[in-house]
Motif scaffolding. Structure first.
Motif, PDB file in Angstrom:
ATOM      1  N   GLN A 197       0.823  -1.207   0.000  1.00 17.94           N
ATOM      2  CA  GLN A 197       0.000   0.000   0.000  1.00 17.94           C
ATOM      3  C   GLN A 197       0.860   1.260   0.000  1.00 17.94           C
ATOM      4  N   ALA A 198       1.962   1.236   0.734  1.00 19.67           N
ATOM      5  CA  ALA A 198       2.856   2.396   0.767  1.00 19.67           C
ATOM      6  C   ALA A 198       3.453   2.649  -0.618  1.00 19.67           C
ATOM      7  N   TRP A 199       3.860   1.588  -1.325  1.00 12.96           N
ATOM      8  CA  TRP A 199       4.401   1.756  -2.670  1.00 12.96           C
ATOM      9  C   TRP A 199       3.334   2.259  -3.630  1.00 12.96           C
ATOM     10  N   GLU A 200       2.124   1.733  -3.517  1.00 13.77           N
ATOM     11  CA  GLU A 200       1.026   2.196  -4.365  1.00 13.77           C
ATOM     12  C   GLU A 200       0.803   3.697  -4.183  1.00 13.77           C
ATOM     13  N   THR A 201       0.794   4.146  -2.935  1.00 19.39           N
ATOM     14  CA  THR A 201       0.607   5.561  -2.627  1.00 19.39           C
ATOM     15  C   THR A 201       1.744   6.400  -3.205  1.00 19.39           C
ATOM     16  N   GLU A 202       2.977   5.927  -3.045  1.00 24.85           N
ATOM     17  CA  GLU A 202       4.147   6.652  -3.548  1.00 24.85           C
ATOM     18  C   GLU A 202       4.146   6.722  -5.069  1.00 24.85           C
ATOM     19  N   ILE A 203       3.792   5.636  -5.713  1.00 27.30           N
ATOM     20  CA  ILE A 203       3.742   5.624  -7.181  1.00 27.30           C
ATOM     21  C   ILE A 203       2.714   6.623  -7.685  1.00 27.30           C
ATOM     22  N   LEU A 204       1.556   6.619  -7.076  1.00 25.12           N
ATOM     23  CA  LEU A 204       0.513   7.568  -7.482  1.00 25.12           C
ATOM     24  C   LEU A 204       0.947   9.013  -7.243  1.00 25.12           C
ATOM     25  N   ARG A 205       1.622   9.262  -6.121  1.00 29.09           N
ATOM     26  CA  ARG A 205       2.120  10.612  -5.822  1.00 29.09           C
ATOM     27  C   ARG A 205       3.097  11.066  -6.900  1.00 29.09           C
ATOM     28  N   ARG A 206       4.011  10.176  -7.276  1.00 32.74           N
ATOM     29  CA  ARG A 206       5.003  10.528  -8.290  1.00 32.74           C
ATOM     30  C   ARG A 206       4.364  10.727  -9.661  1.00 32.74           C
ATOM     31  N   LEU A 207       3.383   9.900  -9.989  1.00 34.42           N
ATOM     32  CA  LEU A 207       2.680  10.077 -11.267  1.00 34.42           C
ATOM     33  C   LEU A 207       1.981  11.420 -11.326  1.00 34.42           C
ATOM     34  N   HIS A 208       1.369  11.814 -10.215  1.00 33.87           N
ATOM     35  CA  HIS A 208       0.712  13.132 -10.172  1.00 33.87           C
ATOM     36  C   HIS A 208       1.731  14.260 -10.326  1.00 33.87           C
ATOM     37  N   GLN A 209       2.908  14.091  -9.743  1.00 38.17           N
ATOM     38  CA  GLN A 209       3.948  15.099  -9.896  1.00 38.17           C
ATOM     39  C   GLN A 209       4.363  15.234 -11.365  1.00 38.17           C
ATOM     40  N   VAL A 210       4.523  14.094 -12.029  1.00 35.12           N
ATOM     41  CA  VAL A 210       4.900  14.121 -13.450  1.00 35.12           C
ATOM     42  C   VAL A 210       3.789  14.782 -14.264  1.00 35.12           C
ATOM     43  N   ASP A 211       2.546  14.389 -14.004  1.00 35.98           N
ATOM     44  CA  ASP A 211       1.416  14.945 -14.754  1.00 35.98           C
ATOM     45  C   ASP A 211       1.279  16.452 -14.524  1.00 35.98           C
ATOM     46  N   ASP A 212       1.535  16.901 -13.291  1.00 37.95           N
ATOM     47  CA  ASP A 212       1.407  18.316 -12.947  1.00 37.95           C
ATOM     48  C   ASP A 212       2.651  19.123 -13.297  1.00 37.95           C
ATOM     49  N   GLY A 213       3.768  18.457 -13.549  1.00 38.27           N
ATOM     50  CA  GLY A 213       5.007  19.137 -13.845  1.00 38.27           C
ATOM     51  C   GLY A 213       5.669  19.732 -12.608  1.00 38.27           C
ATOM     52  N   THR A 214       5.334  19.230 -11.430  1.00 39.00           N
ATOM     53  CA  THR A 214       5.934  19.732 -10.198  1.00 39.00           C
ATOM     54  C   THR A 214       7.223  18.982  -9.909  1.00 39.00           C
ATOM     55  N   PRO A 215       8.190  19.657  -9.291  1.00 37.33           N
ATOM     56  CA  PRO A 215       9.459  18.989  -8.968  1.00 37.33           C
ATOM     57  C   PRO A 215       9.267  17.968  -7.847  1.00 37.33           C
TER      58      PRO A 215
END
Length: 61
Positions: free
Chosen positions: A42-60
């Motif tokens: 679950q922790a990895w799932e949460t982290e992966i989703l967080r990183r995907l959102h960062q990529v989609d949003d263009g945030t560092p």
């Protein structure tokens, strides 16, 4: 020499095909890892989703 039971198992294992030895080795190594931590997936799932959102949003990161 070593433990006779281990020596016997080793000799039998060497008679196995390469793919069967690989499967046995994988099972033996996995048995040394212990029980999986229930929260890790679950922790990895949460982290992966967080990183995907960062990529989609263009945030560092």
């Amino acid at each position: 020499m070593g433990n006779p039971a281990i020596d016997s198992l080793r000799a039998k294992a060497f008679d196995l095909s390469e793919s069967d030895r690989a499967e046995l080795a994988q099972d033996l190594l996995a048995s040394l890892d212990g029980a999986p931590d229930s929260g890790v997936a679950q922790a990895w799932e949460t982290e992966i989703l967080r990183r995907l959102h960062q990529v989609d949003d263009g945030t560092p990161s």
